[in-house]
Design a protein around this motif. Structure first.
Motif, short mmCIF file in Angstrom:
data_model
loop_
_atom_site.label_atom_id
_atom_site.label_comp_id
_atom_site.label_asym_id
_atom_site.label_seq_id
_atom_site.Cartn_x
_atom_site.Cartn_y
_atom_site.Cartn_z
N GLY A 237 -49.01 80.07 -45.60
CA GLY A 237 -49.53 78.85 -46.49
C GLY A 237 -49.37 78.97 -47.70
O GLY A 237 -49.67 77.89 -48.59
N ALA A 238 -48.79 80.27 -48.36
CA ALA A 238 -48.41 80.49 -49.85
C ALA A 238 -46.90 80.79 -49.74
O ALA A 238 -46.00 80.09 -49.72
CB ALA A 238 -49.43 81.49 -50.32
N GLU A 239 -46.78 82.05 -49.61
CA GLU A 239 -45.06 82.55 -49.67
C GLU A 239 -44.53 82.62 -48.36
O GLU A 239 -43.33 82.73 -48.18
CB GLU A 239 -45.04 83.81 -50.52
CG GLU A 239 -45.52 85.00 -49.56
CD GLU A 239 -46.86 85.28 -50.33
OE1 GLU A 239 -47.25 86.52 -49.82
OE2 GLU A 239 -47.71 84.61 -50.78
N ILE A 240 -45.47 82.39 -47.38
CA ILE A 240 -44.82 82.34 -45.90
C ILE A 240 -45.19 81.04 -45.42
O ILE A 240 -46.18 80.89 -45.25
CB ILE A 240 -45.54 83.50 -45.05
CG1 ILE A 240 -45.34 84.72 -45.68
CG2 ILE A 240 -45.00 83.71 -43.50
CD1 ILE A 240 -43.95 85.42 -45.61
N GLY A 241 -44.25 80.30 -44.75
CA GLY A 241 -44.35 79.12 -44.05
C GLY A 241 -44.74 79.10 -42.63
O GLY A 241 -44.48 80.22 -41.81
N VAL A 242 -44.68 78.21 -41.94
CA VAL A 242 -45.15 78.02 -40.43
C VAL A 242 -44.06 78.62 -39.66
O VAL A 242 -44.38 79.51 -38.72
CB VAL A 242 -45.67 76.63 -39.91
CG1 VAL A 242 -45.77 76.60 -38.54
CG2 VAL A 242 -46.92 76.19 -40.90
N GLU A 243 -42.88 78.32 -39.87
CA GLU A 243 -41.66 78.66 -39.08
C GLU A 243 -41.55 80.39 -39.00
O GLU A 243 -41.34 80.92 -38.13
CB GLU A 243 -40.36 78.03 -39.42
CG GLU A 243 -40.39 76.64 -39.12
CD GLU A 243 -40.70 75.72 -40.25
OE1 GLU A 243 -40.66 76.13 -41.30
OE2 GLU A 243 -40.94 74.66 -39.87
N GLN A 244 -41.59 80.82 -40.47
CA GLN A 244 -41.43 82.35 -40.45
C GLN A 244 -42.79 82.90 -39.86
O GLN A 244 -42.56 84.06 -39.16
CB GLN A 244 -41.42 82.77 -41.87
CG GLN A 244 -41.20 84.20 -42.18
CD GLN A 244 -40.00 84.90 -41.37
OE1 GLN A 244 -39.00 84.65 -41.95
NE2 GLN A 244 -40.37 86.04 -40.81
N ALA A 245 -43.96 82.45 -40.04
CA ALA A 245 -45.08 83.11 -39.45
C ALA A 245 -45.04 82.99 -38.00
O ALA A 245 -45.29 84.06 -37.12
CB ALA A 245 -46.34 82.41 -39.81
N TYR A 246 -44.35 82.00 -37.35
CA TYR A 246 -44.26 81.64 -35.83
C TYR A 246 -43.13 82.85 -35.23
O TYR A 246 -43.51 83.49 -34.42
CB TYR A 246 -43.54 80.41 -35.54
CG TYR A 246 -43.00 80.36 -34.18
CD1 TYR A 246 -43.90 79.68 -33.14
CD2 TYR A 246 -41.96 80.79 -33.65
CE1 TYR A 246 -43.69 79.37 -31.78
CE2 TYR A 246 -41.43 80.62 -32.30
CZ TYR A 246 -42.21 79.83 -31.36
OH TYR A 246 -41.99 79.68 -30.00
N ASP A 247 -42.02 83.17 -36.03
CA ASP A 247 -41.10 84.43 -35.72
C ASP A 247 -41.78 85.65 -35.73
O ASP A 247 -41.71 86.37 -35.09
CB ASP A 247 -40.05 84.26 -36.82
CG ASP A 247 -39.15 83.24 -36.47
OD1 ASP A 247 -39.23 82.41 -35.60
OD2 ASP A 247 -38.25 82.71 -37.45
N ASP A 248 -42.83 85.76 -36.75
CA ASP A 248 -43.38 87.13 -37.13
C ASP A 248 -44.43 87.27 -35.84
O ASP A 248 -44.75 88.31 -35.30
CB ASP A 248 -44.50 87.05 -38.35
CG ASP A 248 -43.72 86.86 -39.42
OD1 ASP A 248 -42.41 87.19 -39.45
OD2 ASP A 248 -44.09 86.82 -40.68
N ALA A 249 -45.02 86.26 -35.36
CA ALA A 249 -46.08 86.27 -34.27
C ALA A 249 -45.03 86.68 -33.05
O ALA A 249 -45.56 87.29 -31.71
CB ALA A 249 -46.81 84.96 -33.80
N ARG A 250 -43.92 86.02 -32.72
CA ARG A 250 -43.01 86.36 -31.71
C ARG A 250 -42.75 87.73 -31.71
O ARG A 250 -42.85 88.45 -30.61
CB ARG A 250 -41.75 85.47 -31.89
CG ARG A 250 -40.96 85.69 -30.58
CD ARG A 250 -39.73 84.47 -30.75
NE ARG A 250 -38.88 84.43 -29.60
CZ ARG A 250 -37.73 85.12 -29.27
NH1 ARG A 250 -37.09 85.39 -30.35
NH2 ARG A 250 -37.09 84.61 -28.32
N LEU A 251 -42.30 88.41 -32.85
CA LEU A 251 -42.07 89.79 -33.18
C LEU A 251 -43.36 90.55 -32.73
O LEU A 251 -43.24 91.52 -32.00
CB LEU A 251 -41.46 90.00 -34.55
CG LEU A 251 -41.36 91.58 -34.88
CD1 LEU A 251 -40.35 92.20 -34.11
CD2 LEU A 251 -41.03 91.79 -36.26
#
Length: 152
Positions: free
Chosen positions: A54-68
């Motif tokens: 919600g600051a330097e990390i967007g939802v799409e990147q965070a989704y990828d992080d949750a996938r990892l």
């Protein structure tokens, strides 16, 4: 089709199971339930994905992080069970997002892990889940997810 074939179809390979970063074990099996300690978005080389969603990390990147993170949970399952085919059902996930106070898309982030589990285990990958925000997570990782799995 085995979970390993499904992973290969997704272009994924299991990394080594992450080692604990504090005084705990990565999993505990009690009867036919496997309890997995929280994992984060750790790359195979040990590098962690960090930042505030919600600051330097967007939802799409965070989704990828949750996938990892889900891939790391699968690696721990494999270490615990010797074979992912022993997973009868993913029972429950707790997904924690390192988010700014006004962030509200926690479920969209944790879907990265949930979608992976459904892709790997089919209907047995559908689970109960909580997706919540935290003011911080260890080492400033973007997400942490723990799981409960029923096994044969």
């Amino acid at each position: 089709m085995t979970p390993y074939q499904r992973l290969a179809d997704l272009g994924l390979t299991l990394p080594p199971a992450p080692k604990p970063v504090a005084t705990y074990v990565p999993f505990v099996q009690e009867g036919n339930l496997l309890f997995l300690s929280g994992q984060g978005p750790r790359e195979a080389d040990g590098r962690q994905r960090t930042g505030k969603v919600g600051a330097e990390i967007g939802v799409e990147q965070a989704y990828d992080d949750a996938r990892l993170t889900g891939l790391n949970l699968l690696a721990v399952m494999h270490e615990a069970l010797g074979d992912l085919a022993r997973v009868r059902r993913v029972v429950k996930l707790l997904g924690m997002v390192n988010a700014v106070p006004d962030f509200g898309d926690h479920p969209k982030v944790i879907n990265g892990c949930s979608d992976l589990f459904v892709a790997v285990f089919g209907e047995a990958g559908r689970h109960a889940r909580s997706a919540v925000g935290f003011g911080s997570l260890p080492n400033n990782i973007t997400v942490e997810i723990e799981a409960i799995v029923a096994v044969d």
